[in-house]
Scaffold this motif. Structure first.
Motif, PDB file in Angstrom:
ATOM      1  N   PRO A 147       0.782  -1.211  -0.273  1.00  0.00           N
ATOM      2  CA  PRO A 147       0.001  -0.004   0.053  1.00  0.00           C
ATOM      3  C   PRO A 147       0.922   1.260   0.129  1.00  0.00           C
ATOM      4  O   PRO A 147       1.842   1.189   0.380  1.00  0.00           O
ATOM      5  CB  PRO A 147      -0.823  -0.281   1.223  1.00  0.00           C
ATOM      6  CG  PRO A 147      -0.196  -1.373   2.227  1.00  0.00           C
ATOM      7  CD  PRO A 147       0.585  -2.082   1.104  1.00  0.00           C
ATOM      8  N   CYS A 148       0.479   2.254  -0.486  1.00  0.00           N
ATOM      9  CA  CYS A 148       1.029   3.686  -0.411  1.00  0.00           C
ATOM     10  C   CYS A 148      -0.040   4.600  -0.827  1.00  0.00           C
ATOM     11  O   CYS A 148      -1.164   4.409  -1.582  1.00  0.00           O
ATOM     12  CB  CYS A 148       2.032   3.740  -1.546  1.00  0.00           C
ATOM     13  SG  CYS A 148       1.550   3.986  -3.238  1.00  0.00           S
ATOM     14  N   ARG A 149       0.057   5.712  -0.167  1.00  0.00           N
ATOM     15  CA  ARG A 149      -0.995   6.999  -0.400  1.00  0.00           C
ATOM     16  C   ARG A 149      -0.060   8.285  -0.807  1.00  0.00           C
ATOM     17  O   ARG A 149       0.910   8.442  -0.031  1.00  0.00           O
ATOM     18  CB  ARG A 149      -1.630   7.246   0.869  1.00  0.00           C
ATOM     19  CG  ARG A 149      -2.737   8.155   0.624  1.00  0.00           C
ATOM     20  CD  ARG A 149      -3.762   8.254   1.962  1.00  0.00           C
ATOM     21  NE  ARG A 149      -4.428   6.955   2.235  1.00  0.00           N
ATOM     22  CZ  ARG A 149      -4.977   6.485   3.083  1.00  0.00           C
ATOM     23  NH1 ARG A 149      -4.557   7.164   4.471  1.00  0.00           N
ATOM     24  NH2 ARG A 149      -5.496   5.409   3.318  1.00  0.00           N
ATOM     25  N   PRO A 150      -0.401   8.815  -1.827  1.00  0.00           N
ATOM     26  CA  PRO A 150       0.412  10.048  -2.011  1.00  0.00           C
ATOM     27  C   PRO A 150       0.458  11.101  -0.764  1.00  0.00           C
ATOM     28  O   PRO A 150      -0.628  11.341  -0.119  1.00  0.00           O
ATOM     29  CB  PRO A 150      -0.385  10.861  -3.276  1.00  0.00           C
ATOM     30  CG  PRO A 150      -1.364   9.606  -3.919  1.00  0.00           C
ATOM     31  CD  PRO A 150      -1.596   8.688  -2.586  1.00  0.00           C
ATOM     32  N   TYR A 151       1.547  11.649  -0.930  1.00  0.00           N
ATOM     33  CA  TYR A 151       1.736  12.708   0.280  1.00  0.00           C
ATOM     34  C   TYR A 151       0.599  13.809   0.053  1.00  0.00           C
ATOM     35  O   TYR A 151       0.207  14.516   0.897  1.00  0.00           O
ATOM     36  CB  TYR A 151       2.932  13.381   0.501  1.00  0.00           C
ATOM     37  CG  TYR A 151       3.644  14.345   1.258  1.00  0.00           C
ATOM     38  CD1 TYR A 151       3.359  14.335   2.558  1.00  0.00           C
ATOM     39  CD2 TYR A 151       3.582  15.772   0.515  1.00  0.00           C
ATOM     40  CE1 TYR A 151       3.713  15.515   3.221  1.00  0.00           C
ATOM     41  CE2 TYR A 151       3.909  16.668   1.284  1.00  0.00           C
ATOM     42  CZ  TYR A 151       3.884  16.617   2.618  1.00  0.00           C
ATOM     43  OH  TYR A 151       4.176  17.640   3.398  1.00  0.00           O
ATOM     44  N   LYS A 152       0.347  14.350  -1.197  1.00  0.00           N
ATOM     45  CA  LYS A 152      -0.261  15.477  -1.563  1.00  0.00           C
ATOM     46  C   LYS A 152      -1.192  15.094  -2.798  1.00  0.00           C
ATOM     47  O   LYS A 152      -0.830  14.681  -3.905  1.00  0.00           O
ATOM     48  CB  LYS A 152       0.672  16.613  -1.843  1.00  0.00           C
ATOM     49  CG  LYS A 152      -0.104  18.025  -1.845  1.00  0.00           C
ATOM     50  CD  LYS A 152      -0.102  18.618  -0.473  1.00  0.00           C
ATOM     51  CE  LYS A 152      -0.900  19.865  -0.252  1.00  0.00           C
ATOM     52  NZ  LYS A 152      -1.133  20.188   0.829  1.00  0.00           N
ATOM     53  N   VAL A 153      -2.559  15.705  -2.659  1.00  0.00           N
ATOM     54  CA  VAL A 153      -3.356  15.419  -3.946  1.00  0.00           C
ATOM     55  C   VAL A 153      -3.615  16.987  -4.264  1.00  0.00           C
ATOM     56  O   VAL A 153      -4.033  17.620  -3.537  1.00  0.00           O
ATOM     57  CB  VAL A 153      -4.551  14.829  -3.611  1.00  0.00           C
ATOM     58  CG1 VAL A 153      -5.441  14.929  -4.880  1.00  0.00           C
ATOM     59  CG2 VAL A 153      -4.203  13.269  -3.260  1.00  0.00           C
ATOM     60  N   LEU A 154      -3.217  17.331  -5.775  1.00  0.00           N
ATOM     61  CA  LEU A 154      -3.697  18.733  -6.192  1.00  0.00           C
ATOM     62  C   LEU A 154      -4.846  18.648  -7.480  1.00  0.00           C
ATOM     63  O   LEU A 154      -4.891  17.759  -7.751  1.00  0.00           O
ATOM     64  CB  LEU A 154      -2.283  19.255  -6.656  1.00  0.00           C
ATOM     65  CG  LEU A 154      -1.137  19.324  -5.936  1.00  0.00           C
ATOM     66  CD1 LEU A 154       0.156  19.826  -6.562  1.00  0.00           C
ATOM     67  CD2 LEU A 154      -1.231  20.248  -4.595  1.00  0.00           C
TER      68      LEU A 154
END
Ligand SMILES: [Zn+2]
Length: 224
Positions: A147-154
Protein backbone atom coordinates in the motif's frame (compact mmCIF):
# COMPACT_ATOMS: atom_id res chain seq x y z
CA UNK A 1 24.28 -1.92 1.40
CA UNK A 2 24.28 -1.03 -2.25
CA UNK A 3 20.94 -0.15 -3.68
CA UNK A 4 20.36 -1.29 -7.21
CA UNK A 5 17.56 -0.07 -9.36
CA UNK A 6 15.06 -2.87 -9.79
CA UNK A 7 12.42 -2.94 -12.49
CA UNK A 8 9.82 -1.65 -10.04
CA UNK A 9 11.97 1.27 -8.92
CA UNK A 10 12.73 2.15 -12.51
CA UNK A 11 9.07 2.83 -13.15
CA UNK A 12 8.48 5.00 -10.08
CA UNK A 13 7.50 8.61 -10.50
CA UNK A 14 7.47 11.62 -8.19
CA UNK A 15 4.39 13.22 -9.71
CA UNK A 16 1.48 11.48 -11.42
CA UNK A 17 -1.19 13.40 -13.32
CA UNK A 18 -4.48 11.51 -13.70
CA UNK A 19 -7.22 12.65 -16.10
CA UNK A 20 -10.21 11.34 -18.00
CA UNK A 21 -9.11 11.86 -21.60
CA UNK A 22 -5.90 11.86 -23.55
CA UNK A 23 -5.12 15.58 -23.98
CA UNK A 24 -6.74 16.65 -20.66
CA UNK A 25 -3.42 16.74 -18.82
CA UNK A 26 -1.91 18.74 -21.69
CA UNK A 27 -4.63 21.33 -21.11
CA UNK A 28 -4.59 21.48 -17.31
CA UNK A 29 -1.01 20.89 -16.11
CA UNK A 30 1.33 20.23 -19.06
CA UNK A 31 3.43 23.25 -18.13
CA UNK A 32 3.74 22.07 -14.54
CA UNK A 33 4.94 18.63 -15.66
CA UNK A 34 7.56 20.27 -17.89
CA UNK A 35 8.72 22.47 -15.05
CA UNK A 36 8.94 19.55 -12.58
CA UNK A 37 10.89 17.52 -15.13
CA UNK A 38 13.33 20.42 -15.51
CA UNK A 39 13.86 20.29 -11.74
CA UNK A 40 14.90 16.63 -12.01
CA UNK A 41 11.64 15.06 -10.85
CA UNK A 42 10.16 12.02 -12.61
CA UNK A 43 6.64 12.53 -13.95
CA UNK A 44 3.89 10.30 -15.29
CA UNK A 45 0.42 10.49 -16.83
CA UNK A 46 -2.50 8.12 -16.37
CA UNK A 47 -5.34 8.64 -18.85
CA UNK A 48 -8.48 6.85 -17.68
CA UNK A 49 -10.10 6.41 -21.12
CA UNK A 50 -8.85 5.84 -24.64
CA UNK A 51 -10.92 8.41 -26.50
CA UNK A 52 -13.13 6.12 -28.56
CA UNK A 53 -16.16 8.46 -28.22
CA UNK A 54 -14.50 11.55 -29.66
CA UNK A 55 -16.01 13.39 -32.63
CA UNK A 56 -12.67 13.41 -34.41
CA UNK A 57 -9.95 10.77 -34.59
CA UNK A 58 -9.91 7.10 -33.56
CA UNK A 59 -8.64 5.67 -30.25
CA UNK A 60 -5.57 4.36 -32.10
CA UNK A 61 -4.81 7.81 -33.51
CA UNK A 62 -5.15 9.36 -30.09
CA UNK A 63 -2.82 6.72 -28.59
CA UNK A 64 -0.11 7.70 -31.08
CA UNK A 65 -0.72 11.38 -30.41
CA UNK A 66 -0.59 10.84 -26.64
CA UNK A 67 2.77 9.19 -27.01
CA UNK A 68 4.16 12.14 -28.94
CA UNK A 69 2.69 14.58 -26.39
CA UNK A 70 4.16 12.56 -23.52
CA UNK A 71 7.58 12.72 -25.14
CA UNK A 72 7.32 16.50 -25.48
CA UNK A 73 6.36 16.72 -21.80
CA UNK A 74 9.29 14.47 -20.87
CA UNK A 75 7.19 12.03 -18.84
CA UNK A 76 8.77 8.75 -17.75
CA UNK A 77 5.52 6.80 -17.79
CA UNK A 78 2.20 7.11 -19.59
CA UNK A 79 -0.63 4.63 -19.93
CA UNK A 80 -4.36 4.63 -20.57
CA UNK A 81 -6.87 2.53 -18.65
CA UNK A 82 -9.89 1.04 -20.39
CA UNK A 83 -12.72 2.99 -18.75
CA UNK A 84 -15.42 3.76 -21.32
CA UNK A 85 -15.07 7.24 -22.82
CA UNK A 86 -18.04 9.40 -21.83
CA UNK A 87 -19.00 6.97 -19.08
CA UNK A 88 -16.34 7.36 -16.39
CA UNK A 89 -17.95 6.08 -13.20
CA UNK A 90 -16.79 6.09 -9.61
CA UNK A 91 -17.06 2.36 -8.95
CA UNK A 92 -14.99 0.16 -6.66
CA UNK A 93 -13.69 -1.73 -9.67
CA UNK A 94 -12.46 1.49 -11.31
CA UNK A 95 -10.90 2.70 -8.06
CA UNK A 96 -8.97 -0.57 -7.84
CA UNK A 97 -7.62 -0.13 -11.38
CA UNK A 98 -6.16 3.21 -10.31
CA UNK A 99 -4.89 1.75 -7.01
CA UNK A 100 -2.84 -0.80 -8.98
CA UNK A 101 -1.18 2.04 -10.90
CA UNK A 102 -0.56 4.10 -7.75
CA UNK A 103 1.10 1.16 -6.02
CA UNK A 104 3.28 0.46 -9.03
CA UNK A 105 4.42 4.06 -9.52
CA UNK A 106 4.26 5.24 -5.87
CA UNK A 107 3.95 8.96 -6.67
CA UNK A 108 4.48 11.50 -3.90
CA UNK A 109 2.12 13.96 -5.58
CA UNK A 110 -0.99 13.23 -7.63
CA UNK A 111 -2.60 15.88 -9.84
CA UNK A 112 -6.32 15.39 -10.52
CA UNK A 113 -8.82 17.36 -12.61
CA UNK A 114 -10.70 20.12 -10.80
CA UNK A 115 -13.91 18.89 -9.13
CA UNK A 116 -16.24 21.12 -11.15
CA UNK A 117 -16.54 21.06 -14.91
CA UNK A 118 -18.80 20.85 -17.90
CA UNK A 119 -17.93 17.27 -18.88
CA UNK A 120 -19.11 14.63 -16.36
CA UNK A 121 -15.97 12.53 -17.04
CA UNK A 122 -13.86 15.40 -15.68
CA UNK A 123 -15.54 15.94 -12.34
CA UNK A 124 -16.13 12.21 -11.89
CA UNK A 125 -12.40 11.63 -12.40
CA UNK A 126 -11.71 14.14 -9.61
CA UNK A 127 -13.66 12.14 -7.03
CA UNK A 128 -12.71 8.75 -8.46
CA UNK A 129 -9.02 9.72 -8.36
CA UNK A 130 -9.27 11.05 -4.82
CA UNK A 131 -10.98 7.93 -3.52
CA UNK A 132 -8.42 5.71 -5.28
CA UNK A 133 -5.60 7.64 -3.56
CA UNK A 134 -7.25 6.99 -0.21
CA UNK A 135 -7.91 3.32 -0.94
CA UNK A 136 -4.33 2.82 -2.10
CA UNK A 137 -3.14 3.48 1.46
CA UNK A 138 -5.25 0.74 3.00
CA UNK A 139 -3.29 -2.45 3.74
CA UNK A 140 -6.48 -4.49 3.65
CA UNK A 141 -7.05 -3.64 0.02
CA UNK A 142 -4.85 -6.29 -1.53
CA UNK A 143 -3.55 -5.93 -5.06
CA UNK A 144 -0.27 -7.82 -4.72
CA UNK A 145 1.73 -4.60 -4.22
CA UNK A 146 2.46 -2.75 -0.98
CA UNK A 147 0.00 0.00 0.00
CA UNK A 148 0.98 3.62 -0.50
CA UNK A 149 -0.81 6.94 -0.33
CA UNK A 150 0.32 10.11 -2.08
CA UNK A 151 1.61 12.80 0.26
CA UNK A 152 -0.38 15.46 -1.59
CA UNK A 153 -3.33 15.55 -3.98
CA UNK A 154 -3.63 18.65 -6.18
CA UNK A 155 -6.41 19.75 -8.52
CA UNK A 156 -5.69 21.44 -11.84
CA UNK A 157 -8.35 23.47 -13.59
CA UNK A 158 -8.91 24.26 -17.21
CA UNK A 159 -11.13 27.23 -16.52
CA UNK A 160 -9.95 30.77 -16.01
CA UNK A 161 -12.83 31.54 -13.65
CA UNK A 162 -11.48 29.23 -10.94
CA UNK A 163 -9.30 31.11 -8.46
CA UNK A 164 -6.34 28.81 -7.74
CA UNK A 165 -4.71 28.54 -4.30
CA UNK A 166 -1.36 28.62 -6.10
CA UNK A 167 -0.04 28.77 -9.64
CA UNK A 168 3.18 27.44 -11.20
CA UNK A 169 5.47 29.70 -13.21
CA UNK A 170 5.81 27.98 -16.59
CA UNK A 171 7.18 30.95 -18.56
CA UNK A 172 10.19 29.08 -20.03
CA UNK A 173 7.98 26.13 -21.03
CA UNK A 174 5.00 27.81 -22.65
CA UNK A 175 5.94 26.86 -26.24
CA UNK A 176 6.58 23.21 -25.31
CA UNK A 177 3.33 23.15 -23.38
CA UNK A 178 1.49 24.39 -26.44
CA UNK A 179 3.43 21.92 -28.61
CA UNK A 180 2.24 19.02 -26.42
CA UNK A 181 -1.36 20.09 -26.89
CA UNK A 182 -0.95 20.45 -30.64
CA UNK A 183 0.49 16.92 -30.80
CA UNK A 184 -3.20 15.94 -30.86
CA UNK A 185 -3.52 16.74 -34.52
CA UNK A 186 -6.80 14.81 -34.82
CA UNK A 187 -8.35 17.12 -32.22
CA UNK A 188 -6.82 20.51 -32.81
CA UNK A 189 -5.53 20.79 -36.35
CA UNK A 190 -7.96 22.63 -38.61
CA UNK A 191 -10.29 20.13 -40.28
CA UNK A 192 -13.64 20.03 -42.01
CA UNK A 193 -15.25 17.42 -39.71
CA UNK A 194 -16.77 19.02 -36.64
CA UNK A 195 -15.60 22.48 -37.65
CA UNK A 196 -18.68 24.10 -36.13
CA UNK A 197 -17.84 22.46 -32.80
CA UNK A 198 -14.08 22.82 -32.71
CA UNK A 199 -12.05 25.98 -32.28
CA UNK A 200 -9.67 26.98 -35.09
CA UNK A 201 -5.97 26.30 -34.46
CA UNK A 202 -4.98 29.99 -34.35
CA UNK A 203 -7.57 30.64 -31.70
CA UNK A 204 -6.43 27.70 -29.57
CA UNK A 205 -2.97 29.24 -29.48
CA UNK A 206 -4.33 32.61 -28.45
CA UNK A 207 -6.58 31.09 -25.77
CA UNK A 208 -3.81 28.88 -24.38
CA UNK A 209 -1.43 31.79 -24.04
CA UNK A 210 -4.12 34.18 -22.73
CA UNK A 211 -5.15 31.73 -20.04
CA UNK A 212 -1.55 31.14 -18.95
CA UNK A 213 -1.01 34.91 -18.97
CA UNK A 214 -4.07 35.39 -16.77
CA UNK A 215 -2.75 32.91 -14.21
CA UNK A 216 0.74 34.40 -14.55
CA UNK A 217 -0.52 37.81 -13.55
CA UNK A 218 -1.80 36.36 -10.28
CA UNK A 219 1.82 35.57 -9.38
CA UNK A 220 3.61 38.43 -11.10
CA UNK A 221 5.15 36.21 -13.77
CA UNK A 222 4.50 36.01 -17.50
CA UNK A 223 2.90 32.58 -17.87
CA UNK A 224 1.57 30.24 -15.17
ZN1 LIG B 1 -11.45 15.79 -21.30
Amino acid sequence: MVETQSGAEASRVDILAIAAHRDDVEQTCGGTLLKMRSLGLETGILDLTRGEAGTRGSAAERAAEAEVAGRILGVRWRKALDLPDGRVENTYENRLKIVSVLRELRPRVVILPYWEGRHPDHYTSAILGYEACFLSGLARVETGLAPCRPYKVLYASLYADVRPSFVVDITPFIEERYGALMAYRSQYANAEQGSGLFVPEEEIRERTFAEARHYGQLAGVRYA
